[in-house]
Design an enzyme around this catalytic site. Structure first.
Site, short mmCIF file in Angstrom:
data_model
loop_
_atom_site.label_atom_id
_atom_site.label_comp_id
_atom_site.label_asym_id
_atom_site.label_seq_id
_atom_site.Cartn_x
_atom_site.Cartn_y
_atom_site.Cartn_z
N GLY A 38 0.75 -1.88 -0.22
CA GLY A 38 0.06 -0.29 -0.32
C GLY A 38 1.05 1.08 0.19
CG ASP A 97 -8.44 0.65 10.24
OD1 ASP A 97 -8.99 2.04 10.65
OD2 ASP A 97 -8.11 -0.03 9.98
P1 5GP Z 1 -4.27 -1.28 11.00
O1 5GP Z 1 -2.97 -2.32 11.90
O2 5GP Z 1 -3.26 0.21 11.38
O3 5GP Z 1 -5.55 -1.43 11.50
O4 5GP Z 1 -4.61 -1.56 9.73
C1 5GP Z 1 -3.37 -0.77 8.40
C2 5GP Z 1 -3.71 -1.32 7.51
O5 5GP Z 1 -4.76 -1.79 6.90
C3 5GP Z 1 -3.61 -0.81 6.32
O6 5GP Z 1 -2.08 -1.28 6.31
C4 5GP Z 1 -3.77 -1.16 4.44
O7 5GP Z 1 -3.51 -2.41 4.46
C5 5GP Z 1 -5.04 -2.08 5.77
N1 5GP Z 1 -6.23 -0.90 6.12
C6 5GP Z 1 -6.81 -0.54 6.65
N2 5GP Z 1 -8.09 0.68 5.90
C7 5GP Z 1 -7.49 0.51 4.73
C8 5GP Z 1 -8.65 1.44 3.70
O8 5GP Z 1 -9.66 2.10 4.28
N3 5GP Z 1 -8.72 1.44 2.66
C9 5GP Z 1 -7.68 0.23 2.29
N4 5GP Z 1 -7.24 0.15 1.19
N5 5GP Z 1 -6.23 -0.82 3.20
C10 5GP Z 1 -6.97 -0.21 4.62
MG MG Z 2 -1.41 -2.36 4.01
#
Ligand code: 5GP
Ligand code: MG
Length: 173
Positions: A38, A97
């Site tokens: 990403g 996120d």
């Molecule tokens: P976390 O571990 O902070 O919950 O998630 C981070 C990862 O979740 C990011 O690197 C991404 O790959 C994915 N992610 C979280 N929200 C989104 C979103 O709205 N769109 C997309 N495409 N990926 C997301």
């Molecule tokens: Mg990611």
């Protein structure tokens, strides 16, 4: 699809982040460790705004989130990350996120002997964070919606869009 951040808006902000990072890492052995896949577009745009000697490394982090739990097991593949021992590391991801991914990666990189570890993300989703982690650099706060483009995918599509958009219709998040 509703465009949330235009190409011009993103590039302006990435330029500003580059200036900030450049000022903060003068004379330091900077390694930018980008989280695949990403953050690829952000990586390419950002490093061209940083006029400092720097190394680029890549690592892959895949989380397997259960349907009924928010707990995630992160599988880290750092086959393309050279030795970070004694280096100042800036971890780069597309979006913050829940915060589980980045906080786990900060620990991982620290354990490999980095001199310092900071974090940078393009996006941070409001109201979703579960793990305390204040990113050192971030581009935009966005509402709690599933976004694609500028590196972010849905089912491995849409990464190539030059803007960030909210995907319409049902999707996995
Ligand atoms: P976390 O571990 O902070 O919950 O998630 C981070 C990862 O979740 C990011 O690197 C991404 O790959 C994915 N992610 C979280 N929200 C989104 C979103 O709205 N769109 C997309 N495409 N990926 C997301
Ligand atoms: Mg990611």
């Amino acid at each position: 699809m509703k465009i949330l951040l235009s190409e011009a808006q993103i590039l302006d902000r990435v330029r500003a982040l580059g200036r900030q990072i450049e000022a903060d890492y003068q004379g330091k052995p900077l390694t930018i460790v980008a989280v695949l896949t990403g953050s690829l577009i952000l990586l390419a745009d950002l490093i061209r705004q940083i006029q400092l000697p720097l190394r680029v490394a890549l690592l892959q982090a895949s989380s397997y989130k259960g349907a009924t739990t928010t707990a995630s097991d992160l599988v880290i593949n750092d086959a393309f990350a050279p030795d970070v021992a004694g280096r100042d590391v800036l971890l780069l991801d597309d979006i913050l996120d829940t915060g589980h991914t980045l906080s786990t990666l900060v620990r991982h990189v620290s354990e490999r002997g980095a001199l310092s570890v900071r974090t940078a993300v393009l996006l941070r989703k409001i109201g979703r964070q579960e793990v305390h982690l204040e990113p050192d650099y971030w581009g935009f706060e966005i509402p709690d919606a599933f976004v694609v483009g500028y590196g972010l995918d849905y089912d491995d599509d849409y990464r190539h869009l030059p803007y960030v958009a909210v995907l319409d219709g049902p999707h996995a998040s």
